[in-house]
Motif scaffolding. Structure first.
Motif, PDB file in Angstrom:
ATOM      1  N   GLU A 238       0.823  -1.206   0.000  1.00  0.00           N
ATOM      2  CA  GLU A 238       0.000   0.000   0.000  1.00  0.00           C
ATOM      3  C   GLU A 238       0.857   1.256   0.000  1.00  0.00           C
ATOM      4  O   GLU A 238       0.472   2.279  -0.591  1.00  0.00           O
ATOM      5  CB  GLU A 238      -0.931  -0.008   1.217  1.00  0.00           C
ATOM      6  N   ALA A 239       2.022   1.187   0.642  1.00  0.00           N
ATOM      7  CA  ALA A 239       2.895   2.361   0.712  1.00  0.00           C
ATOM      8  C   ALA A 239       3.533   2.672  -0.640  1.00  0.00           C
ATOM      9  O   ALA A 239       3.618   3.833  -1.038  1.00  0.00           O
ATOM     10  CB  ALA A 239       3.980   2.155   1.775  1.00  0.00           C
ATOM     11  N   ILE A 240       3.963   1.631  -1.348  1.00  0.00           N
ATOM     12  CA  ILE A 240       4.659   1.868  -2.615  1.00  0.00           C
ATOM     13  C   ILE A 240       3.713   1.872  -3.817  1.00  0.00           C
ATOM     14  O   ILE A 240       4.076   2.323  -4.896  1.00  0.00           O
ATOM     15  CB  ILE A 240       5.766   0.820  -2.836  1.00  0.00           C
ATOM     16  N   ARG A 241       2.482   1.329  -3.622  1.00  0.00           N
ATOM     17  CA  ARG A 241       1.444   1.359  -4.660  1.00  0.00           C
ATOM     18  C   ARG A 241       1.915   0.712  -5.960  1.00  0.00           C
ATOM     19  O   ARG A 241       1.963   1.324  -7.021  1.00  0.00           O
ATOM     20  CB  ARG A 241       1.009   2.800  -4.936  1.00  0.00           C
ATOM     21  N   VAL A 242       2.273  -0.559  -5.846  1.00  0.00           N
ATOM     22  CA  VAL A 242       2.696  -1.346  -7.006  1.00  0.00           C
ATOM     23  C   VAL A 242       1.693  -2.468  -7.218  1.00  0.00           C
ATOM     24  O   VAL A 242       1.232  -3.091  -6.247  1.00  0.00           O
ATOM     25  CB  VAL A 242       4.118  -1.934  -6.794  1.00  0.00           C
ATOM     26  N   GLU A 243       1.336  -2.726  -8.462  1.00  0.00           N
ATOM     27  CA  GLU A 243       0.418  -3.823  -8.770  1.00  0.00           C
ATOM     28  C   GLU A 243       1.006  -5.150  -8.301  1.00  0.00           C
ATOM     29  O   GLU A 243       2.200  -5.424  -8.487  1.00  0.00           O
ATOM     30  CB  GLU A 243       0.162  -3.891 -10.282  1.00  0.00           C
ATOM     31  N   LYS A 244       0.159  -5.968  -7.687  1.00  0.00           N
ATOM     32  CA  LYS A 244       0.651  -7.235  -7.141  1.00  0.00           C
ATOM     33  C   LYS A 244       1.083  -8.208  -8.228  1.00  0.00           C
ATOM     34  O   LYS A 244       1.815  -9.163  -7.946  1.00  0.00           O
ATOM     35  CB  LYS A 244      -0.427  -7.872  -6.265  1.00  0.00           C
ATOM     36  N   THR A 245       0.632  -7.969  -9.449  1.00  0.00           N
ATOM     37  CA  THR A 245       1.053  -8.834 -10.559  1.00  0.00           C
ATOM     38  C   THR A 245       2.353  -8.363 -11.194  1.00  0.00           C
ATOM     39  O   THR A 245       2.904  -9.057 -12.052  1.00  0.00           O
ATOM     40  CB  THR A 245      -0.053  -8.876 -11.624  1.00  0.00           C
ATOM     41  N   ASN A 246       2.816  -7.201 -10.804  1.00  0.00           N
ATOM     42  CA  ASN A 246       4.046  -6.641 -11.375  1.00  0.00           C
ATOM     43  C   ASN A 246       5.239  -7.508 -10.994  1.00  0.00           C
ATOM     44  O   ASN A 246       5.372  -7.957  -9.851  1.00  0.00           O
ATOM     45  CB  ASN A 246       4.238  -5.211 -10.863  1.00  0.00           C
ATOM     46  N   ILE A 247       6.142  -7.723 -11.930  1.00  0.00           N
ATOM     47  CA  ILE A 247       7.294  -8.598 -11.700  1.00  0.00           C
ATOM     48  C   ILE A 247       8.177  -8.079 -10.581  1.00  0.00           C
ATOM     49  O   ILE A 247       8.760  -8.869  -9.813  1.00  0.00           O
ATOM     50  CB  ILE A 247       8.118  -8.780 -13.003  1.00  0.00           C
ATOM     51  N   VAL A 248       8.285  -6.748 -10.423  1.00  0.00           N
ATOM     52  CA  VAL A 248       9.151  -6.212  -9.365  1.00  0.00           C
ATOM     53  C   VAL A 248       8.564  -6.518  -7.980  1.00  0.00           C
ATOM     54  O   VAL A 248       9.316  -6.752  -7.016  1.00  0.00           O
ATOM     55  CB  VAL A 248       9.374  -4.691  -9.539  1.00  0.00           C
ATOM     56  N   TRP A 249       7.229  -6.523  -7.891  1.00  0.00           N
ATOM     57  CA  TRP A 249       6.596  -6.869  -6.613  1.00  0.00           C
ATOM     58  C   TRP A 249       6.741  -8.360  -6.334  1.00  0.00           C
ATOM     59  O   TRP A 249       7.000  -8.770  -5.191  1.00  0.00           O
ATOM     60  CB  TRP A 249       5.126  -6.469  -6.620  1.00  0.00           C
ATOM     61  N   ARG A 250       6.605  -9.182  -7.361  1.00  0.00           N
ATOM     62  CA  ARG A 250       6.753 -10.618  -7.186  1.00  0.00           C
ATOM     63  C   ARG A 250       8.184 -10.958  -6.760  1.00  0.00           C
ATOM     64  O   ARG A 250       8.414 -11.853  -5.933  1.00  0.00           O
ATOM     65  CB  ARG A 250       6.368 -11.345  -8.470  1.00  0.00           C
ATOM     66  N   ASN A 251       9.161 -10.251  -7.322  1.00  0.00           N
ATOM     67  CA  ASN A 251      10.552 -10.465  -6.897  1.00  0.00           C
ATOM     68  C   ASN A 251      10.742 -10.076  -5.438  1.00  0.00           C
ATOM     69  O   ASN A 251      11.472 -10.745  -4.690  1.00  0.00           O
ATOM     70  CB  ASN A 251      11.502  -9.640  -7.772  1.00  0.00           C
ATOM     71  N   TYR A 252      10.078  -9.007  -5.027  1.00  0.00           N
ATOM     72  CA  TYR A 252      10.175  -8.570  -3.633  1.00  0.00           C
ATOM     73  C   TYR A 252       9.516  -9.587  -2.704  1.00  0.00           C
ATOM     74  O   TYR A 252      10.029  -9.866  -1.610  1.00  0.00           O
ATOM     75  CB  TYR A 252       9.526  -7.194  -3.473  1.00  0.00           C
ATOM     76  N   GLN A 253       8.394 -10.150  -3.136  1.00  0.00           N
ATOM     77  CA  GLN A 253       7.749 -11.191  -2.340  1.00  0.00           C
ATOM     78  C   GLN A 253       8.665 -12.410  -2.177  1.00  0.00           C
ATOM     79  O   GLN A 253       8.715 -13.007  -1.094  1.00  0.00           O
ATOM     80  CB  GLN A 253       6.428 -11.607  -3.003  1.00  0.00           C
ATOM     81  N   ASP A 254       9.361 -12.773  -3.252  1.00  0.00           N
ATOM     82  CA  ASP A 254      10.314 -13.889  -3.157  1.00  0.00           C
ATOM     83  C   ASP A 254      11.411 -13.575  -2.136  1.00  0.00           C
ATOM     84  O   ASP A 254      11.856 -14.459  -1.392  1.00  0.00           O
ATOM     85  CB  ASP A 254      10.947 -14.164  -4.523  1.00  0.00           C
ATOM     86  N   TYR A 255      11.840 -12.325  -2.117  1.00  0.00           N
ATOM     87  CA  TYR A 255      12.867 -11.887  -1.154  1.00  0.00           C
ATOM     88  C   TYR A 255      12.362 -12.052   0.274  1.00  0.00           C
ATOM     89  O   TYR A 255      13.081 -12.574   1.145  1.00  0.00           O
ATOM     90  CB  TYR A 255      13.219 -10.434  -1.461  1.00  0.00           C
ATOM     91  N   ILE A 256      11.116 -11.634   0.526  1.00  0.00           N
ATOM     92  CA  ILE A 256      10.532 -11.782   1.865  1.00  0.00           C
ATOM     93  C   ILE A 256      10.350 -13.265   2.196  1.00  0.00           C
ATOM     94  O   ILE A 256      10.609 -13.706   3.320  1.00  0.00           O
ATOM     95  CB  ILE A 256       9.191 -11.034   1.958  1.00  0.00           C
ATOM     96  N   ASN A 257       9.896 -14.052   1.209  1.00  0.00           N
ATOM     97  CA  ASN A 257       9.720 -15.494   1.428  1.00  0.00           C
ATOM     98  C   ASN A 257      11.026 -16.160   1.835  1.00  0.00           C
ATOM     99  O   ASN A 257      11.053 -17.045   2.700  1.00  0.00           O
ATOM    100  CB  ASN A 257       9.162 -16.152   0.167  1.00  0.00           C
ATOM    101  N   ASP A 258      12.132 -15.736   1.202  1.00  0.00           N
ATOM    102  CA  ASP A 258      13.446 -16.302   1.558  1.00  0.00           C
ATOM    103  C   ASP A 258      13.792 -15.994   3.016  1.00  0.00           C
ATOM    104  O   ASP A 258      14.329 -16.847   3.730  1.00  0.00           O
ATOM    105  CB  ASP A 258      14.530 -15.741   0.634  1.00  0.00           C
TER     106      ASP A 258
END
Length: 334
Positions: A238-258
């Motif tokens: 919500e703070a950065i306002r990026v679409e959840k389908t966007n590849i940069v957000w998905r990469n960030y989710q992978d980072y958090i998952n790690d």
């Protein structure tokens, strides 16, 4: 008396000579200083407000010689020593320069902190905001000089933009730290604990009852704290306002998952180590607070031996082996 007067005259004459030499020296140095000021001070005010280093980081570009000039003029004024008109003119804006330098120093420090603190998967999330910062800061690097008229307006505009980006980045960092704190909280205590009040071994039935109660409570706690992790991730989005389908957000989710996977693995390793301590003969001998987890009696029969309680699995009987299997990772748990 006559001799004393002659001696006094000689001393006084020496005093006058030394005083004149000192004053001449002071005047010579003052004139040299004034000439240096005339030649360079105004040129230094023609420098840009900001400069970048080879890494792209910013610094305030107020020449040290100007800082020295302002300090020297201040003390010359206190001593009622005449200063050249150009130096006096520069000193009239002493407080203005001080305020502008302080503000720009805070802006550049914040900007550099943002750039240095971003992880490679975080930077793409706010790349457009970084570009906005750079565009706003560009006049301070390329156009505005210390004698330009619109410096305060530039500072006000840039400060709002940089602090806005810093707020977003800080939110990302704080929420990520929350996630790490949740994982650290899980690791503070192993999933399976044995209270010190136990002064004798347990039966498999007692162990099974205690184990199921502990694991039930731990699972509930993990679910509750897991909700905090999900909220933290949602707040970052919500703070950065990026679409959840966007590849940069998905990469960030992978980072958090790690990070989460590493935290969970650490919890498992800690719990397995603690379990090993509870059943290890050498650990029990080392630690006065530990007693054997189970007491198993060996009974000799006519043609066989029997364990009480059973060690290996027997139909409809809770055995030691089964209890320990419950506490270990297995395909059934994955």
């Amino acid at each position: 008396v006559h001799g004393e007067r002659e001696e006094y005259k000689d001393v006084y004459k020496l005093f006058q000579t030394l005083t004149k030499a000192i004053k001449d020296y002071e005047e010579t140095k003052r004139l040299a200083w004034a000439k240096e000021v005339e030649n360079s001070a105004k040129d230094k005010l023609g420098l840009s407000l900001l400069s970048r280093d080879e890494k792209g980081l910013l610094r305030v570009n107020f020449d040290p010689s100007l800082i020295r000039l302002l300090r020297e003029v201040k003390y010359f004024n206190l001593l009622d020593v005449e200063v050249p008109p150009s130096a006096a003119e520069i000193y009239e804006k002493n407080e203005t320069y001080r305020s502008q330098i302080t503000s720009l120093d805070m802006i550049t420090t914040t900007y550099n902190s943002i750039i240095n603190s971003l992880h490679p998967v975080e930077e793409p999330l706010i790349r457009d905001r970084i570009q906005k910062m750079d565009n706003a800061l560009a006049p301070g690097v390329d156009e505005l000089k210390w004698k330009s008229p619109n410096i305060d307006e530039f500072i006000t505009n840039v400060n709002g933009i940089v602090m806005g980006v810093h707020k977003i980045v800080q939110k990302m960092k704080d929420d990520l730290e929350r996630i790490k704190k949740v994982l650290e909280g899980f690791d503070a205590k192993p999933l399976l604990e044995r209270e010190r009040k136990h002064t004798k071994p347990m039966s498999p039935e007692d162990f099974d009852q205690i184990y199921k109660a502990i694991i039930g409570n731990k699972h509930n706690l993990i679910k509750q704290e897991g909700g905090q992790v999900h909220r933290a991730v949602r707040e970052i989005n919500e703070a950065i306002r990026v679409e959840k389908t966007n590849i940069v957000w998905r990469n960030y989710q992978d980072y958090i998952n790690d990070i989460i996977i590493q935290g969970v693995a650490k919890i498992i390793m800690s719990s397995l180590f603690h379990l090993n301590e509870m059943i290890s003969f050498s650990a029990i001998r080392r630690n006065d607070n530990y007693v054997p987890l189970f007491e198993v009696r060996l009974e000799l029969g006519v043609n066989d031996i029997k364990y009480e309680p059973e060690i290996e699995e027997v139909a409809h009987v809770l055995c030691v082996d089964t209890c320990l299997l419950y506490t270990s990772p297995s395909p059934r748990d994955s």
